[in-house]
Design a protein around this motif. Structure first.
Motif, PDB file in Angstrom:
ATOM      1  N   LYS A  34       4.719   2.725 -15.389  1.00 14.79           N
ATOM      2  CA  LYS A  34       4.434   2.514 -16.816  1.00 14.79           C
ATOM      3  C   LYS A  34       5.604   1.848 -17.521  1.00 14.79           C
ATOM      4  O   LYS A  34       5.414   0.929 -18.316  1.00 14.79           O
ATOM      5  N   ASP A  35       6.821   2.326 -17.246  1.00 14.04           N
ATOM      6  CA  ASP A  35       8.007   1.741 -17.881  1.00 14.04           C
ATOM      7  C   ASP A  35       8.222   0.291 -17.470  1.00 14.04           C
ATOM      8  O   ASP A  35       8.851  -0.478 -18.199  1.00 14.04           O
ATOM      9  N   SER A  36       7.703  -0.093 -16.309  1.00 13.35           N
ATOM     10  CA  SER A  36       7.819  -1.472 -15.819  1.00 13.35           C
ATOM     11  C   SER A  36       6.698  -2.364 -16.341  1.00 13.35           C
ATOM     12  O   SER A  36       6.646  -3.543 -16.014  1.00 13.35           O
ATOM     13  N   GLY A  37       5.765  -1.772 -17.088  1.00 16.43           N
ATOM     14  CA  GLY A  37       4.687  -2.559 -17.687  1.00 16.43           C
ATOM     15  C   GLY A  37       3.378  -2.514 -16.938  1.00 16.43           C
ATOM     16  O   GLY A  37       2.426  -3.198 -17.308  1.00 16.43           O
ATOM     17  N   VAL A  38       3.286  -1.717 -15.874  1.00 14.95           N
ATOM     18  CA  VAL A  38       2.051  -1.620 -15.095  1.00 14.95           C
ATOM     19  C   VAL A  38       1.148  -0.577 -15.749  1.00 14.95           C
ATOM     20  O   VAL A  38       1.576   0.550 -16.003  1.00 14.95           O
ATOM     21  N   TYR A  39      -0.091  -0.965 -16.036  1.00 14.79           N
ATOM     22  CA  TYR A  39      -1.052  -0.027 -16.607  1.00 14.79           C
ATOM     23  C   TYR A  39      -2.451  -0.422 -16.154  1.00 14.79           C
ATOM     24  O   TYR A  39      -2.630  -1.452 -15.520  1.00 14.79           O
ATOM     25  N   ASP A  40      -3.413   0.411 -16.456  1.00 16.22           N
ATOM     26  CA  ASP A  40      -4.803   0.154 -16.069  1.00 16.22           C
ATOM     27  C   ASP A  40      -4.865  -0.259 -14.592  1.00 16.22           C
ATOM     28  O   ASP A  40      -5.327  -1.329 -14.247  1.00 16.22           O
ATOM     29  N   TYR A  41      -4.388   0.634 -13.745  1.00 15.30           N
ATOM     30  CA  TYR A  41      -4.196   0.380 -12.318  1.00 15.30           C
ATOM     31  C   TYR A  41      -5.261   1.144 -11.541  1.00 15.30           C
ATOM     32  O   TYR A  41      -5.361   2.355 -11.649  1.00 15.30           O
ATOM     33  N   SER A  42      -6.054   0.430 -10.759  1.00 20.32           N
ATOM     34  CA  SER A  42      -7.100   1.050  -9.938  1.00 20.32           C
ATOM     35  C   SER A  42      -6.989   0.546  -8.502  1.00 20.32           C
ATOM     36  O   SER A  42      -6.598  -0.593  -8.262  1.00 20.32           O
ATOM     37  N   ILE A  43      -7.366   1.432  -7.575  1.00 19.79           N
ATOM     38  CA  ILE A  43      -7.438   1.055  -6.164  1.00 19.79           C
ATOM     39  C   ILE A  43      -8.811   1.462  -5.655  1.00 19.79           C
ATOM     40  O   ILE A  43      -9.225   2.609  -5.834  1.00 19.79           O
ATOM     41  N   PHE A  44      -9.512   0.526  -5.051  1.00 19.40           N
ATOM     42  CA  PHE A  44     -10.859   0.754  -4.520  1.00 19.40           C
ATOM     43  C   PHE A  44     -10.802   0.676  -2.998  1.00 19.40           C
ATOM     44  O   PHE A  44      -9.959  -0.014  -2.433  1.00 19.40           O
ATOM     45  N   TRP A  45     -11.729   1.364  -2.351  1.00 22.23           N
ATOM     46  CA  TRP A  45     -11.758   1.415  -0.889  1.00 22.23           C
ATOM     47  C   TRP A  45     -13.068   0.849  -0.370  1.00 22.23           C
ATOM     48  O   TRP A  45     -14.144   1.282  -0.773  1.00 22.23           O
ATOM     49  N   LYS A  57      -3.213  -4.208 -14.606  1.00 22.78           N
ATOM     50  CA  LYS A  57      -2.772  -5.033 -15.726  1.00 22.78           C
ATOM     51  C   LYS A  57      -1.276  -4.804 -15.880  1.00 22.78           C
ATOM     52  O   LYS A  57      -0.780  -3.696 -15.672  1.00 22.78           O
ATOM     53  N   VAL A  58      -0.586  -5.875 -16.261  1.00 21.69           N
ATOM     54  CA  VAL A  58       0.870  -5.824 -16.333  1.00 21.69           C
ATOM     55  C   VAL A  58       1.337  -6.477 -17.624  1.00 21.69           C
ATOM     56  O   VAL A  58       0.928  -7.596 -17.939  1.00 21.69           O
ATOM     57  N   ASN A  59       2.176  -5.764 -18.350  1.00 20.39           N
ATOM     58  CA  ASN A  59       2.917  -6.353 -19.461  1.00 20.39           C
ATOM     59  C   ASN A  59       4.271  -6.739 -18.910  1.00 20.39           C
ATOM     60  O   ASN A  59       5.013  -5.878 -18.440  1.00 20.39           O
ATOM     61  N   GLY A  60       4.582  -8.005 -18.919  1.00 20.57           N
ATOM     62  CA  GLY A  60       5.833  -8.465 -18.335  1.00 20.57           C
ATOM     63  C   GLY A  60       5.566  -9.276 -17.088  1.00 20.57           C
ATOM     64  O   GLY A  60       4.442  -9.702 -16.834  1.00 20.57           O
ATOM     65  N   ASP A  61       6.605  -9.437 -16.296  1.00 24.19           N
ATOM     66  CA  ASP A  61       6.482 -10.322 -15.137  1.00 24.19           C
ATOM     67  C   ASP A  61       6.575  -9.591 -13.805  1.00 24.19           C
ATOM     68  O   ASP A  61       6.670 -10.220 -12.770  1.00 24.19           O
ATOM     69  N   GLN A  62       6.555  -8.241 -13.806  1.00 21.88           N
ATOM     70  CA  GLN A  62       6.640  -7.488 -12.559  1.00 21.88           C
ATOM     71  C   GLN A  62       5.443  -6.571 -12.399  1.00 21.88           C
ATOM     72  O   GLN A  62       5.164  -5.771 -13.280  1.00 21.88           O
ATOM     73  N   GLY A  63       4.762  -6.688 -11.280  1.00 25.35           N
ATOM     74  CA  GLY A  63       3.722  -5.735 -10.947  1.00 25.35           C
ATOM     75  C   GLY A  63       4.280  -4.658 -10.035  1.00 25.35           C
ATOM     76  O   GLY A  63       5.471  -4.644  -9.706  1.00 25.35           O
ATOM     77  N   SER A  64       3.436  -3.760  -9.620  1.00 24.94           N
ATOM     78  CA  SER A  64       3.885  -2.655  -8.765  1.00 24.94           C
ATOM     79  C   SER A  64       4.494  -3.155  -7.464  1.00 24.94           C
ATOM     80  O   SER A  64       5.393  -2.515  -6.906  1.00 24.94           O
ATOM     81  N   GLN A  65       4.033  -4.280  -6.976  1.00 22.05           N
ATOM     82  CA  GLN A  65       4.518  -4.804  -5.705  1.00 22.05           C
ATOM     83  C   GLN A  65       5.917  -5.414  -5.811  1.00 22.05           C
ATOM     84  O   GLN A  65       6.509  -5.798  -4.811  1.00 22.05           O
ATOM     85  N   ASP A  66       6.447  -5.488  -7.037  1.00 20.67           N
ATOM     86  CA  ASP A  66       7.781  -6.050  -7.252  1.00 20.67           C
ATOM     87  C   ASP A  66       8.848  -4.977  -7.442  1.00 20.67           C
ATOM     88  O   ASP A  66       9.986  -5.291  -7.775  1.00 20.67           O
ATOM     89  N   LEU A  67       8.500  -3.719  -7.253  1.00 21.76           N
ATOM     90  CA  LEU A  67       9.423  -2.620  -7.530  1.00 21.76           C
ATOM     91  C   LEU A  67      10.019  -2.006  -6.263  1.00 21.76           C
ATOM     92  O   LEU A  67      10.569  -0.913  -6.303  1.00 21.76           O
ATOM     93  N   GLY A  68       9.937  -2.704  -5.163  1.00 23.62           N
ATOM     94  CA  GLY A  68      10.360  -2.168  -3.874  1.00 23.62           C
ATOM     95  C   GLY A  68      11.837  -1.895  -3.725  1.00 23.62           C
ATOM     96  O   GLY A  68      12.242  -1.201  -2.799  1.00 23.62           O
ATOM     97  N   SER A  69      12.660  -2.399  -4.616  1.00 22.90           N
ATOM     98  CA  SER A  69      14.094  -2.141  -4.508  1.00 22.90           C
ATOM     99  C   SER A  69      14.485  -0.795  -5.102  1.00 22.90           C
ATOM    100  O   SER A  69      15.615  -0.348  -4.930  1.00 22.90           O
ATOM    101  N   THR A  70      13.547  -0.125  -5.771  1.00 19.35           N
ATOM    102  CA  THR A  70      13.861   1.164  -6.386  1.00 19.35           C
ATOM    103  C   THR A  70      13.756   2.293  -5.368  1.00 19.35           C
ATOM    104  O   THR A  70      12.940   2.255  -4.450  1.00 19.35           O
ATOM    105  N   GLU A  71      14.585   3.298  -5.558  1.00 21.87           N
ATOM    106  CA  GLU A  71      14.623   4.421  -4.614  1.00 21.87           C
ATOM    107  C   GLU A  71      13.292   5.163  -4.560  1.00 21.87           C
ATOM    108  O   GLU A  71      12.811   5.506  -3.470  1.00 21.87           O
ATOM    109  N   ILE A  72      12.671   5.395  -5.698  1.00 23.75           N
ATOM    110  CA  ILE A  72      11.421   6.166  -5.709  1.00 23.75           C
ATOM    111  C   ILE A  72      10.296   5.416  -5.005  1.00 23.75           C
ATOM    112  O   ILE A  72       9.490   6.012  -4.289  1.00 23.75           O
TER     113      ILE A  72
END
Length: 104
Positions: A34-45, A57-72
């Protein structure tokens, strides 16, 4: 706001475990997204192919796939690696999908 979609691959027989783990997503991971701007996130199977289809949906220029450098995120990847197809760094094999149509 941008929309991002990608697909990932679930190992056969792990759909219930995948759903269970995401139902209990770690609060600190959810906050990071959320703090990175990722919201309204769904995964379908797709149960015929075990393909996971994600859209966010993303506010900003980073989606969830761009956060791999973070420890969590690295810890989450390690936690999920036994049930998904992964890269050598435990990140999920993820293929971006271009948007061809959107109706508001």
């Amino acid at each position: 706001m941008t929309r991002a979609a990608f697909k990932m691959f679930l190992k056969p027989g792990f759909e219930a475990e995948y759903e269970k783990r995401h139902a209990a997503i770690w609060p600190e991971l959810k906050k990071l997204l959320k703090d990175s701007g990722v919201y309204d996130y769904s995964i379908f199977w797709d149960k015929e192919t075990n393909i996971l289809f994600a859209v966010q949906k993303v506010n900003g220029d980073q989606g969830s796939q761009d956060l791999g450098s973070t420890e969590i995120v690295q810890k989450w990847w390690a936690y999920m690696a036994d049930i998904m197809e992964t890269n050598p760094d435990n990140s999920p094999v993820s293929i971006p999908l271009p948007e061809l149509f959107y109706m508001e």
